[in-house]
Every structure is written in structure tokens, then in C-alpha cells.
Motif scaffolding. Structure first.
Motif, PDB file in Angstrom:
ATOM      1  N   THR A   1       0.398 -10.059   8.987  1.00  0.00           N
ATOM      2  CA  THR A   1       0.858  -8.749   8.539  1.00  0.00           C
ATOM      3  C   THR A   1      -0.306  -7.768   8.429  1.00  0.00           C
ATOM      4  O   THR A   1      -1.474  -8.160   8.362  1.00  0.00           O
ATOM      5  N   LEU A   2       0.047  -6.486   8.406  1.00  0.00           N
ATOM      6  CA  LEU A   2      -0.962  -5.466   8.147  1.00  0.00           C
ATOM      7  C   LEU A   2      -1.550  -5.654   6.751  1.00  0.00           C
ATOM      8  O   LEU A   2      -2.740  -5.436   6.532  1.00  0.00           O
TER       9      LEU A   2
ATOM     10  N   GLY B   1      10.611  -9.778  -2.980  1.00  0.00           N
ATOM     11  CA  GLY B   1       9.426 -10.068  -2.180  1.00  0.00           C
ATOM     12  C   GLY B   1       8.708  -8.812  -1.735  1.00  0.00           C
ATOM     13  O   GLY B   1       8.709  -7.793  -2.432  1.00  0.00           O
ATOM     14  N   TYR B   2       8.101  -8.879  -0.558  1.00  0.00           N
ATOM     15  CA  TYR B   2       7.290  -7.783  -0.033  1.00  0.00           C
ATOM     16  C   TYR B   2       7.770  -7.382   1.358  1.00  0.00           C
ATOM     17  O   TYR B   2       8.191  -8.219   2.147  1.00  0.00           O
ATOM     18  N   ALA B   3       7.666  -6.089   1.658  1.00  0.00           N
ATOM     19  CA  ALA B   3       7.756  -5.609   3.042  1.00  0.00           C
ATOM     20  C   ALA B   3       6.342  -5.253   3.471  1.00  0.00           C
ATOM     21  O   ALA B   3       5.494  -4.920   2.640  1.00  0.00           O
ATOM     22  N   ASP B   4       6.084  -5.294   4.757  1.00  0.00           N
ATOM     23  CA  ASP B   4       4.750  -4.969   5.237  1.00  0.00           C
ATOM     24  C   ASP B   4       4.508  -3.456   5.148  1.00  0.00           C
ATOM     25  O   ASP B   4       5.444  -2.655   5.079  1.00  0.00           O
ATOM     26  N   PHE B   5       3.236  -3.083   5.142  1.00  0.00           N
ATOM     27  CA  PHE B   5       2.873  -1.668   5.176  1.00  0.00           C
ATOM     28  C   PHE B   5       3.428  -1.010   6.443  1.00  0.00           C
ATOM     29  O   PHE B   5       3.482  -1.635   7.507  1.00  0.00           O
TER      30      PHE B   5
ATOM     31  N   ILE C   1       3.559   4.306   4.468  1.00  0.00           N
ATOM     32  CA  ILE C   1       4.690   4.110   3.568  1.00  0.00           C
ATOM     33  C   ILE C   1       4.727   2.672   3.053  1.00  0.00           C
ATOM     34  O   ILE C   1       4.419   1.726   3.770  1.00  0.00           O
ATOM     35  N   GLY C   2       5.141   2.531   1.785  1.00  0.00           N
ATOM     36  CA  GLY C   2       5.238   1.203   1.185  1.00  0.00           C
ATOM     37  C   GLY C   2       3.886   0.590   0.890  1.00  0.00           C
ATOM     38  O   GLY C   2       3.727  -0.629   0.907  1.00  0.00           O
ATOM     39  N   ILE C   3       2.900   1.446   0.570  1.00  0.00           N
ATOM     40  CA  ILE C   3       1.551   0.933   0.298  1.00  0.00           C
ATOM     41  C   ILE C   3       1.470   0.514  -1.169  1.00  0.00           C
ATOM     42  O   ILE C   3       1.044   1.265  -2.033  1.00  0.00           O
ATOM     43  N   GLU C   4       1.943  -0.681  -1.432  1.00  0.00           N
ATOM     44  CA  GLU C   4       1.822  -1.264  -2.772  1.00  0.00           C
ATOM     45  C   GLU C   4       0.635  -2.221  -2.752  1.00  0.00           C
ATOM     46  O   GLU C   4      -0.175  -2.213  -1.825  1.00  0.00           O
TER      47      GLU C   4
END
Length: 484
Positions: free
Chosen positions: A61-62, A323-327, A342-345
Motif C-alpha cells: 500500500t501507499l 479497518g483502513y483504506a489506503d491513501f 484524501i484519507g490521510i490518517e
């Protein structure tokens, strides 16, 4: 209407500020738009301040790529920006058979991601590394470190500013239009023309994407609450200590983290909420943090608690999915010259500069970028008087008597440091801005002694009336009317 910019970055969190700094390496006219009165007012400044090694992220993943790259290169950037950074190492602690399996899985993921030095250690070794932390086994990560995320973001922004980037605070984006070969970004104040748009709006990145015609992103705000412990507790913990993460929640669990400034944090929780700006702290969660923290560190006691706060993760996955989604990093076909971040957690703090470098690479494929020969990566922070030797302190006072006047007794912050923060490169005029740059008002009394003195000095330096002084945000006024 502002003059045309080459690039406008929307959002001055850690990623937006990192992008601005990387763009300042080139001969580009760059602006950063931030809706708040300072940089780092939301997600980027409301977290544990951990530079992650990269073993929690899914291989390929990124997230994994940027996290490992950011961690391995952090010593250099910390030196360039003059920010405190410690490679403390980290323990992920297990208690049960299932936990041990989880540790092995984390180790395997980390090794696939290229994280060096990971190993499973015994209960005895846990005690040797952290005498007060309880657990049957743990994953030890030597590369994990800690940083002050607020100071880091400020340093990135100030360095970008010193290299020519223009920061426009209190500029909330209201709309974006494509007109021929450029975009017009309308804000609550004025309109900006630009060839490139970088969407680094964090919790509102889905909203910005929608303004350019991308409607298939949705940010799900997930709040994490924390306790801050007094520095007297620091003797019990010198490295981040986490439980084995809960895969469903998409967080790393309630953990214990020392700060580079000497405090200890407990948290965060992970609770999905409806509002993107609800930074409340709840009694139920606070009690849960204490119970969870005591499992690993029995010495926890309420007498050490001095403050609590919360942060909000900009998640791309719902509570039901977990869970997580990728950046999300890049352009969308049919919408040229708009790069969405987007989605930068988590691990966004660790990943910020590698993300920024890839943003520049995307632009470089379409433009002929010329290096800015005047770019200077070095930024000097405010010298901390209380960290100097007796001889150095005497020398500083001789040079400037303001070093001899203590404004904040808890953190030993001098008048000189307060003045330096008041006249910061970004032009921030809030109490929190001064607090974040000096640690004044962050001690045991939480501003009981120094806050009024700082307000008075701020009023004098900027010729403000009491009713004009704000704590942090647009409507955060401290005073109304007069008293004797």
C-alpha cells in the motif's frame, strides 16, 4: 482577485505544509489557503506524535511505502528544521495466545514493508526495557520515534514561508471553477487564480474534491480522545507502548506514549461521530482510557492527569466496514491539474514528506520545473531557555534582559521566547499560536499564572483591544465588556 499562482495548496496541516515546503524548492509562485487562524489546528496537531516504523500498514500500500520512507529519513528533516526528535523504540504488548499470533503477524508485515530490526521479546526483556510496563510478550521496534506534531508542522510551514510560499490564514474555500487553462478558487475573503490545485484539506478533502466534480469520496470522522499526564509521571515510561491492535476498529488501541516535551499521553479511543469538528471529551471514554492504560501500566493514577483533548481521523472507511483504506494520492482523469490527497490518517504524520515529494513528481511530469537556487532547507526554532546551561543562560540574559523575565513558571518560558513567538513568520496572533510555539500555558497550572501576562504582551505588540484577543479560532474571543 489575487494574481495568478502556479500552485495553490488547500489546507495547512502537516501534509499541506510539507507539500508547500517541497514546492518551494522550485521557481514556482505558491499559495497555501487555511480556513483556521494558524496552521496545524486540526488532525495534524491532535495525535500521539509518533513517527511510525511501518509494520502496521498492509504490504504493497501507499501507507506502507510512505511510512517506511518517512521514518527512515526523519533524522535528516528533524535536523534541518531544528525540531526535537527521539528514536525511542516501541513495544507492542501482548497478553494472550491470540495476542502473540498478532505480534507475529505484525512482525511479518513489517519485514515485508522493509522495516529494520523488528523482533519478538519475552516478558523479561519487556521489563528490562520498560520496568513498569506489563505484558507476556511484545514486538520491539527500534526505529519508532516521537516528535511534537505541532512544532513539526509549524516548522515545515515556516520553512516554506521563508522560501517564498505565501500563507493565507482564515481563508475558507467556498468554491472552485475551471476557467480555460486555470482554476478560480473563491474563499470567504477573495478569489485565487491558479494553474494547479492541491487538495490537502484533511477532514474536508471530500468536500473540496466535490467542488471540482469528484463525488465518490466520503470522509468518515472518527474521534480519538486522550489524557495528558504531568511530567512527574515520565519516570514510568520512556518509549511508546501499545496493545496488539484491534483490526475491526482500524486504530492502534489505547496506548501510552511519552512526548518529546516530557509528558505522557494515554489514548486514543476510536469512536465514529457525525460531525467533523466535534472535539468533545466524554466521561465514558475517559474512564475507558484509564482502565485500558492501567492494564499495561498499573502506576496510572488520576493525580497525574492535567488535561484532556481529542483528535479526529479522516477515515475513508465506515464504521460498518472498519479497518483502513489506503491513501488517495493523485489526479483524476478528466480533471486536469488537481491533485487529491484524501484519507490521510495515521501514519500521515510520518508520511507527510514522502507524499509531498510524490506530489512534486506528478507536477514535474507536466511542467518544466526549475530549481530554486535560493532554497534553504534550514529553519531555526525558538531557543528554549530552560534547556541551556547556567553559563549559556547568563550569557543570554546579558544579551537581552527579556531572557531574565520568566513568563511561564511551569515550563520556564521567558519573555524573549514569548515575543519571538508573537512575531512568528506566519503572522499568527492567537494565544494558542504562542502556546504551540513556546509551551507556555502547557504546564501543571495550564496558564493560571502566565495567560493574562501573555495576553497583555500580545495586546501591546499588536495594538489590540482586549475584546480583539482570540484564543485559537475565529470566534474564540476571551473577553467581553470591562471589569474593574
Amino acid at each position: 482577485m489575487k494574481d495568478k499562482y502556479d500552485v495553490v495548496v488547500i489546507g495547512a496541516g502537516v501534509v499541506g505544509s510539507a507539500v508547500a515546503r517541497e514546492l518551494s524548492r522550485y521557481k514556482l509562485k505558491v499559495a497555501v489557503l487555511e480556513k483556521e487562524m494558524d496552521v496545524v489546528c486540526e488532525t495534524s496537531g491532535r495525535n500521539s506524535g509518533v513517527i511510525h516504523a511501518g509494520f502496521n500498514s498492509k504490504p504493497g500500500t501507499l501507507m506502507a511505502k510512505y511510512c517506511v520512507e518517512g521514518c527512515l529519513g526523519f533524522d535528516k528533516v528533524a535536523e534541518e528544521l531544528d525540531i526535537p526528535f527521539k528514536r525511542t523504540g516501541k513495544l507492542v504488548v501482548g497478553f494472550t495466545k491470540d495476542d502473540i499470533e498478532g505480534l507475529e503477524e505484525l512482525k511479518s508485515k513489517g519485514e515485508k514493508n522493509g522495516v529494520p530490526g523488528l523482533r519478538i521479546i519475552s516478558e523479561k526483556e519487556i521489563t528490562e526495557k520498560q520496568p513498569y510496563v506489563k505484558g507476556k510478550a511484545a514486538l520491539f521496534s527500534p526505529m519508532t520515534g516521537i516528535v511534537n506534531p505541532i512544532v513539526y508542522t509549524i516548522a515545515l510551514a515556516e520553512n516554506a514561508c521563508q522560501n517564498g510560499v505565501e500563507f493565507f490564514l482564515e481563508r475558507e474555500v467556498k468554491g472552485i471553477k475551471r476557467i480555460e487553462d486555470h482554476y478560480e478558487i473563491s474563499t470567504n475573503n477573495e478569489t485565487f487564480k491558479t494553474k494547479w490545485v492541491i487538495n490537502s484539506a484533511g477532514l474536508n478533502s471530500d468536500k473540496i474534491a466535490e467542488m471540482v466534480g469528484i463525488e465518490d469520496y466520503k470522509i468518515y470522522p472518527c474521534r480519538g480522545e486522550y489524557f495528558i499526564l504531568d511530567k512527574n509521571f515520565s519516570k514510568y515510561l520512556t518509549m511508546p507502548s501499545y496493545p496488539v491492535p484491534n483490526k475491526k476498529e482500524g486504530g492502534l488501541g489505547i496506548h501510552l506514549t511519552p512526548s518529546v516535551d516530557g509528558n505522557v499521553l494515554i489514548g486514543p479511543s476510536a469512536v465514529y461521530i457525525d460531525e467533523k469538528d466535534n472535539y468533545s471529551a466524554t466521561q465514558k471514554v475517559m474512564d475507558m482510557l484509564i482502565e485500558g492504560g492501567k492494564k499495561m501500566l498499573p502506576q496510572l493514577a488520576r493525580k497525574y492527569f492535567i488535561r484532556n483533548f481529542s483528535g479526529i481521523r479522516p477515515k475513508l472507511v465506515s464504521k460498518e466496514k472498519g479497518g483502513y483504506a489506503d491513501f488517495v494520492i493523485g489526479e483524476r482523469e478528466g480533471i486536469p491539474n488537481v491533485i487529491n490527497l484524501i484519507g490521510i490518517e495515521s501514519p500521515g504524520l510520518t508520511s507527510a514528506l514522502p507524499i509531498a515529494r510524490d506530489v512534486v513528481k506528478i507536477i514535474d511530469k507536466k511542467e518544466i520545473l526549475q530549481e530554486n537556487e535560493k532554497f534553504n532547507p534550514i529553519r531555526k526554532g525558538i531557543l528554549k531557555f530552560n534547556e541551556q546551561s547556567d553559563e549559556k543562560q547568563a550569557e543570554l540574559i546579558k544579551q537581552d534582559p527579556d531572557y531574565g523575565e520568566i513568563f511561564c513558571r511551569c515550563e520556564t518560558v521567558t519573555k524573549h521566547e514569548i515575543l519571538e513567538a508573537i512575531h512568528n513568520p506566519l503572522g499568527v496572533k492567537t494565544l494558542t499560536g504562542i502556546k504551540n510555539r513556546t509551551r507556555a500555558m502547557m504546564g501543571r497550572c495550564q496558564g493560571g499564572y502566565c495567560q493574562t501576562r501573555i495576553v497583555k504582551l500580545l495586546m501591546k505588540e499588536y495594538n489590540l483591544e482586549p475584546e480583539e484577543v482570540r484564543y485559537s479560532r475565529k470566534n474564540g474571543y476571551l473577553f467581553e465588556g470591562r471589569v474593574r
